[in-house]
Design a protein around this motif. Structure first.
Motif, short mmCIF file in Angstrom:
data_model
loop_
_atom_site.label_atom_id
_atom_site.label_comp_id
_atom_site.label_asym_id
_atom_site.label_seq_id
_atom_site.Cartn_x
_atom_site.Cartn_y
_atom_site.Cartn_z
N LEU A 62 0.84 -1.20 0.00
CA LEU A 62 0.00 0.00 0.00
C LEU A 62 0.87 1.25 0.00
O LEU A 62 0.62 2.20 -0.75
CB LEU A 62 -0.94 0.00 1.21
N LEU A 63 1.92 1.24 0.81
CA LEU A 63 2.81 2.40 0.87
C LEU A 63 3.47 2.63 -0.49
O LEU A 63 3.57 3.77 -0.96
CB LEU A 63 3.89 2.14 1.94
N ARG A 64 3.90 1.56 -1.14
CA ARG A 64 4.56 1.69 -2.44
C ARG A 64 3.58 2.14 -3.52
O ARG A 64 3.96 2.86 -4.45
CB ARG A 64 5.21 0.35 -2.82
N PHE A 189 7.11 5.95 5.70
CA PHE A 189 8.16 5.17 6.36
C PHE A 189 7.79 3.69 6.28
O PHE A 189 6.73 3.29 6.78
CB PHE A 189 8.30 5.56 7.84
N ASP A 190 8.66 2.89 5.66
CA ASP A 190 8.39 1.47 5.52
C ASP A 190 9.28 0.68 6.49
O ASP A 190 10.42 0.36 6.18
CB ASP A 190 8.65 1.03 4.08
N ILE A 219 2.79 8.53 7.12
CA ILE A 219 2.23 7.17 7.13
C ILE A 219 3.39 6.24 7.43
O ILE A 219 4.39 6.24 6.71
CB ILE A 219 1.57 6.80 5.79
N VAL A 220 3.26 5.46 8.50
CA VAL A 220 4.37 4.67 9.01
C VAL A 220 3.96 3.21 9.10
O VAL A 220 3.03 2.86 9.83
CB VAL A 220 4.81 5.16 10.40
N VAL A 221 4.64 2.35 8.34
CA VAL A 221 4.50 0.91 8.52
C VAL A 221 5.47 0.51 9.62
O VAL A 221 6.68 0.77 9.51
CB VAL A 221 4.82 0.15 7.22
N THR A 222 4.97 -0.08 10.69
CA THR A 222 5.84 -0.34 11.83
C THR A 222 5.37 -1.53 12.65
O THR A 222 4.18 -1.86 12.66
CB THR A 222 5.92 0.91 12.74
#
Length: 269
Positions: A62-64, A189-190, A219-222
């Protein structure tokens, strides 16, 4: 470069102007694997959203897609009211040229798990490279900003160092400064701390906390639940390419309603 026409446009969806990011019905597959299955998400200006979930749940994809590093197979994504990667002509989307996509991408900073710094360049040269080459800004314009950002991430004394002379945490802070030097309106941020030794995580998270406090949309994937609890305005739990549950950190992390959210949080704790 010739442009590609796509038929993913759906009648009745009009580009909004309010959120910084809007994803509507986003679908993505790799072969027969459906990675995103109709994701709807809005991120308001100045909001910090943390995406959580098990590996393979679709968070990084989703981030990409938001940064058009992956093309969506259905639905649309807008950043600041503009369709990501496409020009809207009537009800049909036409993919932008590579140059236009790259220019649009300068407004979105992205920090990956691995730092991707140029080893033959100093820290300062790494930070200044994109503004000088992509934005065509003069060194005299970029240098003060780059030095200020190095100070902001606690590395003012490392300007002349090379990446190999830095710890992983220091390299990740340089990567954050490099993204910020483009003066983006949105930061992605991935899993920025997943490749770091535990003792190095804290300094990177501090930089991210300070950035959130400054009002940057993030938006942070963590997998750092403590960070999500402390910094996020909203936590979004993904499973199987879908958003299963979202809400404030107190709601999602403290009182999850969905059984899959509860199982995930029990496992990570």
């Amino acid at each position: 470069m010739s442009t590609e026409t796509t038929t993913i446009a759906e009648p009745g969806i009009d580009a909004p102007r309010e959120p910084m990011v809007r994803a509507a019905g986003v679908r993505k597959h790799f072969g027969s694997l459906q990675v995103l299955q109709g994701v709807d998400l809005e991120v308001q200006r100045g909001e910090v959203v943390c995406l959580i979930g098990a590996s393979g749940s679709g968070k990084s994809t989703l981030l990409r897609c938001i940064n058009h590093l992956e093309k969506v197979d259905g639905g649309r994504i807008w950043i600041d009211g503009d369709v990501v990667g496409y020009d809207l002509r009537g009800r049909t989307l036409h993919e932008k040229s590579h140059g236009d996509i790259c220019r649009d991408r300068t407004q979105t900073g992205m920090v990956f798990q691995h730092f991707n710094l140029f080893g033959h360049m100093t820290v300062l040269e790494n930070i200044m490279l994109a503004p000088r080459t992509v934005l065509k800004q003069k060194t005299s314009e970029v240098l003060p900003r780059a030095l200020a950002l190095l100070d902001q991430v606690g590395l003012a004394d490392k300007a002349k160092s090379y990446p190999r002379q830095l710890s992983g945490g220091q390299q990740q802070r340089v990567a954050i400064a490099r993204a910020l030097c483009m003066e983006p309106k949105l930061m992605l941020f991935d899993e920025p701390t997943s490749a770091l030794d535990p003792e190095l995580v804290g300094d990177v998270l501090k930089v991210m906390r300070d950035l959130a406090a400054s009002g940057m949309t993030m938006i942070v994937v963590t997998h750092e639940m403590g960070f999500a609890r402390e910094v996020a305005d909203r936590v979004v739990f993904m499973h199987g390419g879908q958003i299963i549950e979202q809400g404030t950190p107190a709601q999602v992390l403290g009182d999850p309603q969905h059984e899959r959210t509860r199982a995930f949080l029990s496992a990570v704790r």
